[in-house]
Design an enzyme around this catalytic site. Structure first.
Site, PDB file in Angstrom:
ATOM      1  N   LYS A 102       0.831  -1.209   0.000  1.00 40.50           N
ATOM      2  CA  LYS A 102       0.000   0.000   0.000  1.00 40.50           C
ATOM      3  C   LYS A 102       0.863   1.255   0.000  1.00 40.50           C
ATOM      4  CE  LYS A 102       0.720   0.670   4.584  1.00 40.50           C
ATOM      5  NZ  LYS A 102       1.141   1.869   5.330  1.00 40.50           N
ATOM      6  N   THR A 156      -3.563   5.389   3.974  1.00 36.07           N
ATOM      7  CA  THR A 156      -2.203   5.784   3.599  1.00 36.07           C
ATOM      8  C   THR A 156      -2.182   6.588   2.311  1.00 36.07           C
ATOM      9  OG1 THR A 156      -1.465   3.706   4.596  1.00 36.07           O
ATOM     10  CG2 THR A 156       0.156   4.905   3.315  1.00 36.07           C
TER      11      THR A 156
END
Length: 338
Positions: free
Chosen positions: A196, A253
């Site tokens: 990610k 994120t």
């Protein structure tokens, strides 16, 4: 019931988790190599380089002596950047052997090792002898330290092949604002946590270039498809990637200024050079190194990861970021279900 816990790594996430565990009623010792940082935590109860606004509990004890931190601990939480994980784990192994100690090891490291492409739990298994550890649990999910510090509602995953050990960590860490779910898919949890960061760099770059919500949504969605493809190729459960350590961690994120990976991408999008971004960040940008590892790993496994490949060319081959985006959008048209 109160437990004795050692936390290795006093950065933003390690120190915040250590403070939370103290507030949960546990006896916690926090290890750092930096004597000045330790003195500030013990005497002033602050950690200004990492967490400017957090005042830590006066019950949290910091030390530069790893043996002192670990002695008697039933649980050792490791919150170390991927690059330094083996060295710390090797040092820990010697201490555990000397103490005839066998704690439960928990890690919150998010990355892949360069050249070997090993996940953090694989590195820990190689560096900490089996007789010196009860098990290894992965703690992962959408959890900025800054939000946990102000007791914002947070949910994460504790992943372990032995679900009983995941249950133990669930109980140790959970409170009225920090909720832990369990999962037995360590591979999926670690791939989601690592990959990610790549997509977060891309999302920041898009915003730095002036793109809007549609572009970000497209990147996140197709980025998740890449993460799932690579993880499944290594045996991960595809369902993990629609959970907290998958889409949950990816969304937080790739959309928040609290993410150093997003901030790094944003600066790249605004025209700053990578070396300059790394020098001025002051903390490790895991996604930069994970991009290289994931790119090389996808080639070895013949897994299609076009977004990762484009970012690799930008970060490591100096390709113009606008040109990389243009190439992504002009690829052969295909089905979404691939």
């Amino acid at each position: 019931m109160a437990e004795q816990i050692a936390v290795l790594g006093a950065g933003s996430w390690g120190s915040t988790l250590a403070n939370m565990l103290v507030e949960n009623g546990h006896d916690v010792k926090l290890w750092s190599r930096n004597q000045e940082q330790v003195d500030q935590l013990n005497n002033e109860h602050v950690n200004p380089h990492y967490m400017k606004d957090l005042v830590y509990s006066d019950k949290l004890v910091a030390t530069t002596d790893m043996a002192e931190a670990v002695k008697g601990a039933q649980v050792v939480l490791i919150v170390i950047p991927t690059k330094g994980l083996r060295q710390v784990a090797g040092q820990l192994n010697k201490i555990l052997e000397q103490n005839n100690q066998r704690p439960l090891i928990v890690h919150a490291t998010k990355g892949l090792e360069q050249n070997t492409y090993k996940r953090p739990s694989e590195m820990l298994m190689e560096e900490i002898n089996e007789e010196n550890r009860r098990d290894i649990v992965v703690l992962s999910g959408p959890s900025h330290a800054e939000d946990v510090a102000i007791k914002d509602m947070t949910a994460v995953t504790a992943a372990c092949a032995n679900i009983n050990d995941a249950d133990k960590i669930q109980k140790l860490f959970s409170n009225n604002y920090f909720r832990v779910y369990t999962n037995n898919d360590v591979i999926g949890a670690e791939f989601g946590a690592a990959l990610k960061n790549i997509i977060a760099i891309g999302a920041g770059a898009l915003q730095g270039l002036g793109y809007h919500d549609n572009a970000r949504a497209a990147l996140i969605t197709r980025g998740l498809a890449e993460i799932r493809r690579l993880g499944v190729a290594f045996g991960a459960n595809p369902m993990t990637f629609i959970g907290l350590s998958g889409v949950g961690d990816l969304v937080v994120t790739a959309t928040s200024k609290n993410s150093r990976n997003w901030r790094a991408g944003y600066q790249l999008g605004q025209g700053r050079k990578l070396d300059d971004v790394i020098e001025h960040m002051g903390m490790v940008i895991e996604g930069v190194y994970t991009t290289k590892a994931a790119h090389e790993l996808s080639l070895k496994r013949q897994v299609k990861m076009p977004i990762t490949d484009a970012l690799y060319r930008v970060l490591y081959e100096g390709e113009d970021i606008k040109n990389a985006i243009s190439q992504l959008m002009s690829r052969d048209l295909t089905s979404e279900i691939e």
